[in-house]
Design an enzyme around this catalytic site. Structure first.
Site, PDB file in Angstrom:
ATOM      1  N   ARG A  59      38.729  40.349  55.505  1.00 20.94           N
ATOM      2  CA  ARG A  59      39.084  39.390  56.543  1.00 20.94           C
ATOM      3  C   ARG A  59      39.554  40.162  57.783  1.00 20.94           C
ATOM      4  NH1 ARG A  59      41.467  37.694  51.679  1.00 20.94           N
ATOM      5  NH2 ARG A  59      40.669  35.704  50.864  1.00 20.94           N
ATOM      6  N   LYS A 104      46.084  38.377  51.525  1.00 24.25           N
ATOM      7  CA  LYS A 104      46.991  37.250  51.685  1.00 24.25           C
ATOM      8  C   LYS A 104      48.103  37.308  50.648  1.00 24.25           C
ATOM      9  CE  LYS A 104      43.684  33.905  53.597  1.00 24.25           C
ATOM     10  NZ  LYS A 104      43.049  32.582  53.384  1.00 24.25           N
ATOM     11  N   HIS A 158      34.016  35.972  59.862  1.00 24.96           N
ATOM     12  CA  HIS A 158      34.067  35.397  58.509  1.00 24.96           C
ATOM     13  C   HIS A 158      32.666  35.161  57.959  1.00 24.96           C
ATOM     14  CE1 HIS A 158      37.135  34.161  55.701  1.00 24.96           C
ATOM     15  NE2 HIS A 158      36.367  33.169  55.301  1.00 24.96           N
ATOM     16  N   ARG A 217      31.480  37.890  55.807  1.00 22.47           N
ATOM     17  CA  ARG A 217      32.001  37.728  54.449  1.00 22.47           C
ATOM     18  C   ARG A 217      31.100  36.766  53.653  1.00 22.47           C
ATOM     19  NH1 ARG A 217      37.070  38.239  51.869  1.00 22.47           N
ATOM     20  NH2 ARG A 217      37.755  36.423  50.684  1.00 22.47           N
ATOM     21  N   HIS A 237      39.270  36.050  45.820  1.00 20.57           N
ATOM     22  CA  HIS A 237      39.658  34.644  45.794  1.00 20.57           C
ATOM     23  C   HIS A 237      40.614  34.395  44.629  1.00 20.57           C
ATOM     24  CE1 HIS A 237      35.788  33.278  48.077  1.00 20.57           C
ATOM     25  NE2 HIS A 237      36.778  33.558  48.891  1.00 20.57           N
ATOM     26  N   TYR A 265      29.419  29.122  47.509  1.00 20.64           N
ATOM     27  CA  TYR A 265      28.240  29.922  47.801  1.00 20.64           C
ATOM     28  C   TYR A 265      27.070  29.586  46.891  1.00 20.64           C
ATOM     29  CZ  TYR A 265      31.640  32.503  50.495  1.00 20.64           C
ATOM     30  OH  TYR A 265      32.614  32.838  51.385  1.00 20.64           O
TER      31      TYR A 265
END
Length: 431
Positions: free
Chosen positions: A285, A309, A377, A380, A403, A412
């Site tokens: 990211r 994150k 993004h 990604r 994730h 996806y």
């Protein structure tokens, strides 16, 4: 105007003439200086220190000359006004600029021209610290909330800013400017009314963001005992089908065209190449690229630690082309800086890049490659769809993208139209 460009416009005379003989540390080549050397008056003792500070911050020679020109102008004005350097702070700037204009000088000054000079005087104890303005109850709550978002939630700067903007609007409902809403009497009716009003003026995706921001604020108010009960459940959800849209996917050819558009013969091109490869090969990211530190790269083992994150630390293999691009940038182009972040701004003052600069790098590469859909993004997304097309299981893709929930990765699967056709059942009644 960028900070590393000349700040004073229209300077045609020898800019170095304001520097005294004793300030020999400021040498810019073998240029001869003509004319009478004007003394910088009351600012003479601080010329050398200011020049050292500007040099350490990475300012260009032109900017340093311009800054020292301002110092000399200020010093001479202080002598005329029978003032000392200790008397010059932000409150004196308007009087100085007015005096210069009255005397017929046409040079244009910008307020930020004086920031470094006054900062140096304050560091040396020459000028008194800036007076601290009274902090309102609203600003105290917002400051505490901002710190909570950083310390407890580890949110990116841009995310913190977005959350703070909503908190400021909500906490001033029905109050004069700067006044704080009485959170002790806050009810679910006010919360619902605010969210409904916000949702009417923004898109579906933004409305969902408002819900998340509102729930975060209410959680903070409750755990800090500013409300008597938890109101997060009073925030209505935004209607909308989950995963109703297909993600915009860049093709492999488009991604490679964006990578190839970086000019490897320039420092900016080599930096952009390293950033793009981190995004395209590892699926990082923007904030993760900006947070990357020198200590996060293990060159011997060939691994990289990603600061993701919620304070996650994930170790990933370092592909050869990514490692080579990083090595080229670090060896040839990274400006000297005490900061440990890998990517440093090219313009002074030298500091770590922000996440939005990473997005700018990708957008510029997209324009060069004639790919208007190019966004950080989406690189990604492109990595995930390419892995899926080569038969990589969703669970493995989820680990690469880091994730928390496999359902996030499942989006996806929708772009693999060929595989979906194979498993799709016939429509009832169809022959």
């Amino acid at each position: 105007m960028p900070l590393d460009e000349p700040i004073i416009l229209g300077i045609m005379a020898p800019l170095f003439q304001d520097v005294p003989e004793e300030a020999s540390c400021f040498q810019l080549g073998d240029e001869e200086m003509s004319g009478t050397r004007r003394k910088p008056g009351a600012m003479a003792p601080y010329i050398a220190g200011l020049d050292s500070k500007l040099t350490a911050a990475g300012y260009t020679p032109g900017t340093r000359r311009g800054m020292l020109k301002i110092v000399g102008d200020v010093g001479r004005w202080l002598v005329v006004e029978q003032l000392s350097a200790a008397d010059f702070d932000e409150s004196r700037i308007p009087a100085f600029m007015e005096a210069r204009a009255t005397a017929g000088f046409t040079q244009k000054y910008y307020l930020r021209c004086f920031t470094v000079m006054i900062g140096l005087l304050r560091e040396g104890g020459i000028v008194a610290p800036a007076p601290v303005a009274p902090v309102s109850a609203l600003e105290r709550v917002l400051a505490d909330y901002r710190q909570w978002l950083v310390d407890e939630k580890d949110l990116a700067d841009t995310t913190v800013l977005r959350y703070e903007k909503l908190a400021r609007r909500f906490l001033q409902i029905g109050r004069p400017e700067g006044k704080l809403l009485d959170t002790a009497t806050l009810s679910g009716v006010e919360v619902s009314a605010f969210i409904l009003a916000e949702s009417r003026r923004v898109s579906l995706g933004s409305a969902r963001g408002r819900v998340a921001e509102m729930r975060s604020l209410l959680c903070y108010l409750y755990i800090t005992e500013r409300t008597s009960w938890d109101l997060t459940r009073c925030v209505p959800s935004v209607a909308g089908w989950r995963d109703a849209h297909l993600p915009v996917v860049l093709s492999v050819e488009q991604v490679e065209a964006m990578v190839a558009s970086c000019d490897g013969s320039t420092s900016t091109g080599r930096r952009d190449l390293a950033i793009l490869l981190l995004l395209a090969r590892l699926g990082l990211r923007c904030i993760e690229v900006a947070r990357l530190r020198l200590d996060d790269i293990d060159w011997r083992v060939g691994e990289i630690t990603v600061r993701g994150k919620a304070r996650r630390r994930d170790v990933m293999p370092l592909p050869v082309d990514v490692g080579q691009a990083l090595a080229n940038y670090l060896q040839q182009d990274r400006p000297a800086s005490p900061c440990r972040e890998v990517f440093i701004t090219e313009r002074a003052p030298r500091k770590p890049i922000r996440a939005d600069l990473v997005g700018d790098v990708v957008r510029r590469a997209g324009r060069r490659a004639h790919c208007p859909e190019g966004r950080a993004h989406r690189l990604r997304h492109a990595l995930a769809t390419n892995m899926l097309a080569h038969g990589t299981p969703l669970r493995d893709i989820s680990q690469v993208l880091r994730h928390r929930d496999l359902a996030t990765t499942a989006i996806y699967a929708k772009v693999d139209i060929g595989s979906l056709r194979e498993i799709a059942q016939d429509w009832p009644g169809q022959n």
